[in-house]
Write a protein that holds these residues in place. Structure first.
Motif, short mmCIF file in Angstrom:
data_model
loop_
_atom_site.label_atom_id
_atom_site.label_comp_id
_atom_site.label_asym_id
_atom_site.label_seq_id
_atom_site.Cartn_x
_atom_site.Cartn_y
_atom_site.Cartn_z
N ALA A 210 0.83 -1.22 0.00
CA ALA A 210 0.00 0.00 0.00
C ALA A 210 0.85 1.25 0.00
CB ALA A 210 -0.90 0.01 1.24
N VAL A 211 0.50 2.18 -0.88
CA VAL A 211 1.10 3.53 -0.87
C VAL A 211 0.06 4.48 -0.29
CG1 VAL A 211 1.88 5.46 -2.32
CG2 VAL A 211 2.63 3.12 -2.85
N VAL A 212 0.46 5.25 0.73
CA VAL A 212 -0.45 6.22 1.35
C VAL A 212 0.18 7.60 1.26
CG1 VAL A 212 -1.70 6.89 3.44
CG2 VAL A 212 -1.27 4.45 2.98
N THR A 213 -0.44 8.50 0.48
CA THR A 213 0.11 9.87 0.42
C THR A 213 -0.44 10.68 1.60
OG1 THR A 213 -1.63 10.90 -0.94
CG2 THR A 213 0.11 9.70 -2.11
N GLY A 214 0.36 11.65 2.03
CA GLY A 214 -0.03 12.41 3.22
C GLY A 214 -0.01 11.52 4.44
N GLY A 215 0.91 10.56 4.44
CA GLY A 215 0.95 9.55 5.51
C GLY A 215 1.62 10.00 6.79
N ALA A 216 2.10 11.25 6.83
CA ALA A 216 2.82 11.71 8.02
C ALA A 216 1.91 12.26 9.10
CB ALA A 216 3.83 12.79 7.62
N SER A 217 0.63 12.48 8.78
CA SER A 217 -0.23 13.19 9.74
C SER A 217 -1.69 12.73 9.61
CB SER A 217 -0.13 14.69 9.43
OG SER A 217 -1.02 15.45 10.21
N GLY A 218 -2.45 12.99 10.66
CA GLY A 218 -3.91 12.87 10.61
C GLY A 218 -4.44 11.56 10.06
N ILE A 219 -5.33 11.65 9.09
CA ILE A 219 -6.02 10.48 8.52
C ILE A 219 -5.01 9.53 7.86
CG2 ILE A 219 -7.63 9.78 6.68
CD1 ILE A 219 -9.16 12.46 7.29
N GLY A 220 -4.07 10.10 7.11
CA GLY A 220 -3.09 9.27 6.39
C GLY A 220 -2.22 8.47 7.35
N LYS A 221 -1.79 9.12 8.42
CA LYS A 221 -0.96 8.43 9.42
C LYS A 221 -1.72 7.25 10.02
CE LYS A 221 0.02 10.19 13.76
NZ LYS A 221 0.64 11.20 14.64
N GLU A 222 -2.97 7.48 10.40
CA GLU A 222 -3.78 6.41 11.00
C GLU A 222 -4.01 5.28 10.00
OE1 GLU A 222 -4.48 7.21 14.33
OE2 GLU A 222 -4.75 5.05 14.36
N ALA A 223 -4.20 5.66 8.73
CA ALA A 223 -4.38 4.63 7.69
C ALA A 223 -3.12 3.79 7.54
CB ALA A 223 -4.75 5.30 6.35
N CYS A 224 -1.95 4.42 7.61
CA CYS A 224 -0.69 3.67 7.52
C CYS A 224 -0.60 2.64 8.64
CB CYS A 224 0.51 4.61 7.61
SG CYS A 224 0.77 5.62 6.16
N PHE A 225 -0.88 3.08 9.86
CA PHE A 225 -0.79 2.16 11.01
C PHE A 225 -1.81 1.02 10.88
CE2 PHE A 225 1.05 5.83 13.61
CZ PHE A 225 2.33 5.31 13.60
N LEU A 226 -3.04 1.36 10.49
CA LEU A 226 -4.09 0.33 10.43
C LEU A 226 -3.81 -0.68 9.31
CD1 LEU A 226 -6.74 -0.74 11.59
CD2 LEU A 226 -7.97 0.77 10.01
N LEU A 227 -3.42 -0.18 8.14
CA LEU A 227 -3.11 -1.09 7.03
C LEU A 227 -1.95 -2.01 7.42
CD1 LEU A 227 -3.48 1.44 4.06
CD2 LEU A 227 -4.92 -0.59 4.44
N ALA A 228 -0.96 -1.46 8.13
CA ALA A 228 0.18 -2.28 8.56
C ALA A 228 -0.27 -3.33 9.58
CB ALA A 228 1.27 -1.38 9.16
N LEU B 299 -16.88 15.46 16.36
CA LEU B 299 -16.11 15.27 15.12
C LEU B 299 -15.67 13.82 15.00
CD1 LEU B 299 -13.80 18.44 15.05
CD2 LEU B 299 -16.17 18.18 14.31
N GLY B 300 -15.24 13.45 13.81
CA GLY B 300 -14.69 12.11 13.63
C GLY B 300 -13.26 12.04 14.16
N GLU B 301 -12.79 10.80 14.35
CA GLU B 301 -11.39 10.57 14.69
C GLU B 301 -10.73 9.97 13.45
OE1 GLU B 301 -11.47 7.77 17.87
OE2 GLU B 301 -12.54 9.15 19.21
N PRO B 302 -9.41 10.18 13.28
CA PRO B 302 -8.74 9.60 12.11
C PRO B 302 -9.03 8.10 11.91
CG PRO B 302 -7.28 11.13 13.20
CD PRO B 302 -8.50 11.03 14.07
N LEU B 303 -9.14 7.37 13.04
CA LEU B 303 -9.38 5.92 12.92
C LEU B 303 -10.75 5.61 12.29
CD1 LEU B 303 -8.09 3.16 13.48
CD2 LEU B 303 -9.13 3.21 15.76
N ASP B 304 -11.74 6.50 12.52
CA ASP B 304 -13.06 6.29 11.89
C ASP B 304 -12.92 6.24 10.38
OD1 ASP B 304 -14.43 6.42 14.36
OD2 ASP B 304 -14.49 8.61 14.27
N ILE B 305 -12.04 7.08 9.86
CA ILE B 305 -11.85 7.15 8.40
C ILE B 305 -10.92 6.03 7.94
CG2 ILE B 305 -11.19 8.66 6.48
CD1 ILE B 305 -13.58 9.63 8.37
N ALA B 306 -9.92 5.74 8.77
CA ALA B 306 -8.97 4.68 8.41
C ALA B 306 -9.68 3.33 8.24
CB ALA B 306 -7.87 4.58 9.47
#
Ligand SMILES: NC(=O)c1ccc[n+]([C@@H]2O[C@H](COP(=O)([O-])OP(=O)(O)OC[C@H]3O[C@@H](n4cnc5c(N)ncnc54)[C@H](O)[C@@H]3O)[C@@H](O)[C@H]2O)c1
Length: 253
Positions: free
Chosen positions: A9-27, A218-225
């Motif tokens: 998986a390639v995640v752009t904007g992976g250093a912060s917020g939603i992208g960061k959480e997506a990186c951790f969850l996908l991993a 509000l949502g949390e990044p994990l909700d979107i991840a």
């Protein structure tokens, strides 16, 4: 066995917020993750994942096509395949009425939010084709399903991303490549916090945003991840050209 085991998986904007959480969850769910960002902070995300999984960081600006092309070549060299692209890097840009916006301000939002998605998709597709298919998740926004008066270029850019996703879903369905838009409501990330700081009172601004969501927060990044994970996994194999709206009821009203 994770939900995306063995996938790259390639995640752009992976250093912060939603992208960061997506990186951790996908991993956590078994993917090898390429953290892409213009911010060096992506290196520490990749390092953290690498303690238990497999990740690299590639520093780039998604508006620079030659860097994007080189990055996907690096992914091919390192992992030999590509299954998931999360086009998440994005900015809010100027908050002005249309008649006050300069050409440069307009172009900057479009360059990051729209052209960045185009460049990354363009250079991901050949690799996904040789991998036998893939899933592209384009992070749009409820601001793009409905409008928001304070930031007209952002509205236009996110509406574009939603329809680009549908167009590419049609173009690449025959190649086994699915393309969907993920449409978040307001999520508490540095993007929102910094916008509220610029306006003045963060607490009052946050409360006002919370009131826009029927769920009352509000949502949390994990909700979107979790939405990203679903679209990335084979559980969504019949889903393409869709808007997955995760917005606490924002657009139900
Ligand atoms: N937070 C929200 O409420 C919300 C709501 C709807 C949609 N979104 C969208 O979700 C995505 C992520 O937002 P977030 O809230 O996590 O933001 P964020 O600011 O926390 O993270 C965005 C990341 O993208 C990176 N980035 C920005 N421009 C880049 C460029 N040109 N090249 C490479 N990297 C770049 C930043 O360095 C940052 O790490 C964005 O596309 C945003 O528009 C956010």
């Amino acid at each position: 066995m994770g939900r995306v085991s063995g996938k790259v998986a390639v995640v752009t904007g992976g250093a912060s917020g939603i992208g960061k959480e997506a990186c951790f969850l996908l991993a956590r769910e078994g993917a090898k993750v390429v953290v892409v960002d213009m911010d060096e902070g992506g290196a520490s995300i990749a390092a953290e994942i690498s303690r238990t999984g497999d990740a690299i960081f590639i520093k780039l600006d998604v508006t620079d096509e030659s860097s994007v092309e080189k990055a996907f070549a690096e992914v091919k060299k390192k992992f030999g395949r590509l299954d998931i692209l999360v086009n998440n890097a994005g900015i809010t840009g100027v908050r002005k009425p249309t008649h006050e916006i300069t050409e440069e301000e307009w172009d900057h939002v479009m360059d990051v939010n729209v052209k960045g998605v185009f460049y990354c998709t363009k250079h991901a597709i050949p690799q996904m084709k040789t991998s036998g298919g893939g899933s592209i998740i384009n992070v749009a926004s409820v601001i793009g399903l409905v409008a928001y008066a304070a930031a007209p270029p952002y509205v236009a850019s996110k509406a574009a991303v939603r329809l680009m996703s549908k167009a590419d879903a049609l173009v690449y369905a025959k190649d086994g490549i699915r393309v969907n838009a993920l449409v978040p409501g307001y999520v508490w990330t540095p993007l929102i916090e910094n916008a509220l700081k610029a306006k003045g009172d963060v607490d009052a601004g946050k409360k006002a945003l919370e009131a826009l969501h029927p769920v009352g927060h509000l949502g949390e990044p994990l909700d979107i991840a979790y939405g990203i994970l679903y679209l990335a996994s084979d559980e969504s194999k019949f889903v393409t050209g869709s808007d997955l709206v995760i917005d606490g009821g924002y657009t139900a009203q």
